[in-house]
Design a protein around this motif. Structure first.
Motif, short mmCIF file in Angstrom:
data_model
loop_
_atom_site.label_atom_id
_atom_site.label_comp_id
_atom_site.label_asym_id
_atom_site.label_seq_id
_atom_site.Cartn_x
_atom_site.Cartn_y
_atom_site.Cartn_z
N MET A 159 0.84 -1.20 0.00
CA MET A 159 0.00 0.00 0.00
C MET A 159 0.87 1.25 0.00
O MET A 159 0.65 2.19 -0.79
CB MET A 159 -0.91 0.01 1.23
CG MET A 159 -1.69 1.29 1.44
SD MET A 159 -2.46 1.38 3.09
CE MET A 159 -1.01 1.58 4.15
N MET A 160 1.88 1.28 0.87
CA MET A 160 2.78 2.43 0.95
C MET A 160 3.55 2.60 -0.35
O MET A 160 3.72 3.72 -0.86
CB MET A 160 3.76 2.27 2.12
CG MET A 160 3.16 2.50 3.48
SD MET A 160 2.77 4.26 3.73
CE MET A 160 2.22 4.22 5.45
N VAL A 179 -3.32 6.37 4.86
CA VAL A 179 -2.42 5.21 4.83
C VAL A 179 -1.71 5.05 6.17
O VAL A 179 -1.45 3.92 6.61
CB VAL A 179 -1.39 5.30 3.67
CG1 VAL A 179 -2.09 5.22 2.33
CG2 VAL A 179 -0.55 6.57 3.76
N ASN A 180 -1.41 6.18 6.84
CA ASN A 180 -0.82 6.09 8.18
C ASN A 180 -1.82 5.50 9.16
O ASN A 180 -1.48 4.66 9.99
CB ASN A 180 -0.38 7.47 8.65
CG ASN A 180 0.84 7.98 7.91
OD1 ASN A 180 1.53 7.21 7.23
ND2 ASN A 180 1.12 9.26 8.02
N SER A 181 -3.06 5.97 9.09
CA SER A 181 -4.10 5.49 10.00
C SER A 181 -4.33 3.99 9.83
O SER A 181 -4.45 3.25 10.82
CB SER A 181 -5.40 6.26 9.74
OG SER A 181 -6.44 5.78 10.56
N SER A 238 -7.00 -1.31 -2.25
CA SER A 238 -7.35 -0.73 -0.95
C SER A 238 -8.52 -1.45 -0.29
O SER A 238 -8.57 -1.56 0.95
CB SER A 238 -7.68 0.75 -1.10
OG SER A 238 -6.55 1.48 -1.52
N PHE A 239 -9.45 -1.97 -1.09
CA PHE A 239 -10.61 -2.65 -0.51
C PHE A 239 -10.25 -4.01 0.09
O PHE A 239 -11.07 -4.62 0.76
CB PHE A 239 -11.70 -2.82 -1.59
CG PHE A 239 -12.33 -1.52 -2.00
CD1 PHE A 239 -13.33 -0.95 -1.23
CD2 PHE A 239 -11.91 -0.84 -3.14
CE1 PHE A 239 -13.91 0.26 -1.59
CE2 PHE A 239 -12.49 0.36 -3.51
CZ PHE A 239 -13.49 0.92 -2.73
N THR A 240 -9.02 -4.48 -0.16
CA THR A 240 -8.56 -5.74 0.43
C THR A 240 -7.75 -5.52 1.70
O THR A 240 -7.32 -6.49 2.34
CB THR A 240 -7.70 -6.54 -0.57
OG1 THR A 240 -6.42 -5.89 -0.73
CG2 THR A 240 -8.37 -6.62 -1.93
N LEU A 241 -7.51 -4.25 2.06
CA LEU A 241 -6.68 -3.94 3.23
C LEU A 241 -7.43 -4.24 4.53
O LEU A 241 -8.66 -4.32 4.55
CB LEU A 241 -6.27 -2.46 3.19
CG LEU A 241 -5.28 -2.09 2.08
CD1 LEU A 241 -5.19 -0.57 1.96
CD2 LEU A 241 -3.91 -2.69 2.35
N PRO A 242 -6.68 -4.40 5.64
CA PRO A 242 -7.33 -4.67 6.92
C PRO A 242 -8.34 -3.58 7.29
O PRO A 242 -8.14 -2.40 6.98
CB PRO A 242 -6.15 -4.68 7.91
CG PRO A 242 -4.96 -5.02 7.08
CD PRO A 242 -5.21 -4.40 5.75
N ALA A 243 -9.41 -3.98 7.93
CA ALA A 243 -10.48 -3.04 8.30
C ALA A 243 -9.97 -2.00 9.27
O ALA A 243 -9.29 -2.30 10.24
CB ALA A 243 -11.64 -3.80 8.91
N THR A 244 -10.29 -0.75 8.97
CA THR A 244 -9.94 0.37 9.84
C THR A 244 -11.19 1.20 10.06
O THR A 244 -11.47 2.15 9.33
CB THR A 244 -8.82 1.23 9.21
OG1 THR A 244 -7.73 0.39 8.81
CG2 THR A 244 -8.32 2.28 10.19
#
Length: 411
Positions: free
Chosen positions: A12-13, A115-117, A182-188
């Motif tokens: 992601m980064m 992205v930091n969050s 992004s939709f596959t990233l861990p839930a935040t």
């Protein structure tokens, strides 16, 4: 954090900063060569970053923190960004280019916080874990620059045939990939309840203005705003400058600045603990002044080493001032103003300081325009060098030696 999560956050980064590095470094050159933009128009284009930084707290504070998952907002923004990047690729003049770029930067700047969050939400010890994730962003920026030079888009032939415009198409494609990923990233999930009362002062970091009652912090704060003026000269003028004087593969060479950023990031904790905040900030401002002197007297022939050293000093300039400043701000803020203080210093530097800097860089570059495509670069670069020296002297005279104590307000 599992290895799989770490790899997803690192990717992601990488994509986040690959997108930014794909066009930001070469935009000044592109606008002049492809759209025939004037220096004031180029400075206006770069100022969209500042407008985005000023508006970003509203998007993150009002939307991301209260209503939607951060990874979903990140995905939507980058999908929209892919469309806007394609429109920029298709632009034929500056009048059509600028409003699209402004819309893009208003959307993009909040993603730096998102992205930091998303990363912090997966970490047990961000102080130890975050740097190993964030460094992939710098690698992404470096990869974009090396790829542009490897494809010769920034070469003399590439400029003549308009190939530099492909940077926007590349950014569009990668933004599309990041949007879907992004939709596959861990839930935040949202951190605050949507029913909580919203305070404008908290969104903009104005609660942290109480920190300016501390004389030392007030001097640091003002110095931070002022030093962003010469910083803007580098972001806006470095690529057009190197291209104009005939430096080959200039975009690839400018990645030396990001490589040095990684190295000096590793050296910062040692230097900071041994010499303290004042000397660390002094070294950073001195490096800024030296860098622009090297740019003023360097050339593409026997003195090309001066240009390369000037680029390499980016790590000292950025890490030793801005990263140290974030640590110093965190130490003064304590728990009460921790988020507000970081928001305020970002608003003041990337918002106000660089907005002034981009405007000044455009006016000065236009003043020293000898003929179309030819500037008096020595005079141009000596001005931000002089500004850096004045800010340095102001800081040395009024900032008192101080020890900082993280997580607490120092006395």
């Amino acid at each position: 954090m599992s290895l799989f999560v770490r790899m997803r956050l690192s990717f992601m980064m990488f994509l986040e900063f690959f997108v930014w590095g794909s066009w930001y470094v070469t935009m000044g050159t592109f606008l002049g060569a492809n759209l025939g933009a004037k220096d004031q128009e180029i400075s206006l284009a770069f100022s969209t970053q500042s407008f985005g930084a000023i508006i970003a707290p509203f998007i993150v504070g009002l939307i991301a923190d209260r209503y939607f998952h951060a990874q979903r907002i990140l995905g939507v923004i980058h999908l929209l960004g892919a469309v806007l990047m394609y429109l920029l690729y298709s632009s034929e003049d500056f009048s059509g280019f600028f409003p699209v770029l402004l819309a893009y930067m208003i959307l993009f700047m909040p993603t730096l916080a998102l992205v930091n969050s998303i990363s912090f939400n997966q970490m047990k010890d961000p102080a130890k874990e975050f740097s190993t994730i964030r460094v992939w962003g710098t690698i992404g920026w470096i990869a974009a620059g090396i790829l542009i030079s490897a494809l010769a888009w920034d070469s003399a032939d590439g400029l003549e045939s308009g190939l530099l415009g492909n940077t926007w198409l590349m950014a569009s494609i990668v933004s599309l990939v990041l949007g879907i990923f992004s939709f596959t990233l861990p839930a935040t999930p949202p951190r605050a309840s949507s029913s909580e009362k919203i305070k404008l002062s908290e969104l903009l970091g104005f609660d942290a203005l109480a920190l300016l009652k501390n004389r030392n912090y007030a001097i640091f704060f003002l110095s931070s705003v002022l030093i962003c003026i010469p910083l803007a000269f580098y972001y806006q003028n470095a690529s057009p400058f190197l291209t104009e004087i005939g430096v080959e593969n200039s975009t690839g060479k400018m990645t030396i600045g990001q490589i040095s950023e990684v190295l000096f990031m590793l050296a910062l904790p040692i230097f900071f603990s041994r010499f303290g905040i004042k000397k660390t900030l002094i070294v950073a401002m001195l490096a800024w002044a030296i860098r622009y002197v090297f740019f003023a007297y360097g050339n593409a022939d026997e003195n090309v080493w001066m240009l390369l050293v000037g680029i390499a000093l980016h790590g000292v300039c950025y890490d030793f001032f801005f990263v140290s400043g974030q640590i110093y701000t965190d130490a003064h803020a304590g728990h009460k103003y921790k988020s507000s203080a970081q928001g305020l210093i970002t608003l003041a530097t990337y918002g106000v300081g660089m907005l002034i800097g981009f405007w000044a860089a455009g006016q000065i570059s236009d003043y020293y325009l000898i003929s179309p495509g030819l500037h008096d670069w020595q005079s141009i670069w000596l001005i931000p060098s002089g500004i850096s020296v004045l800010v340095l002297l102001f800081f040395i005279l009024f900032f008192k030696k101080e020890k900082i104590y993280p997580q607490n307000n120092p006395s």
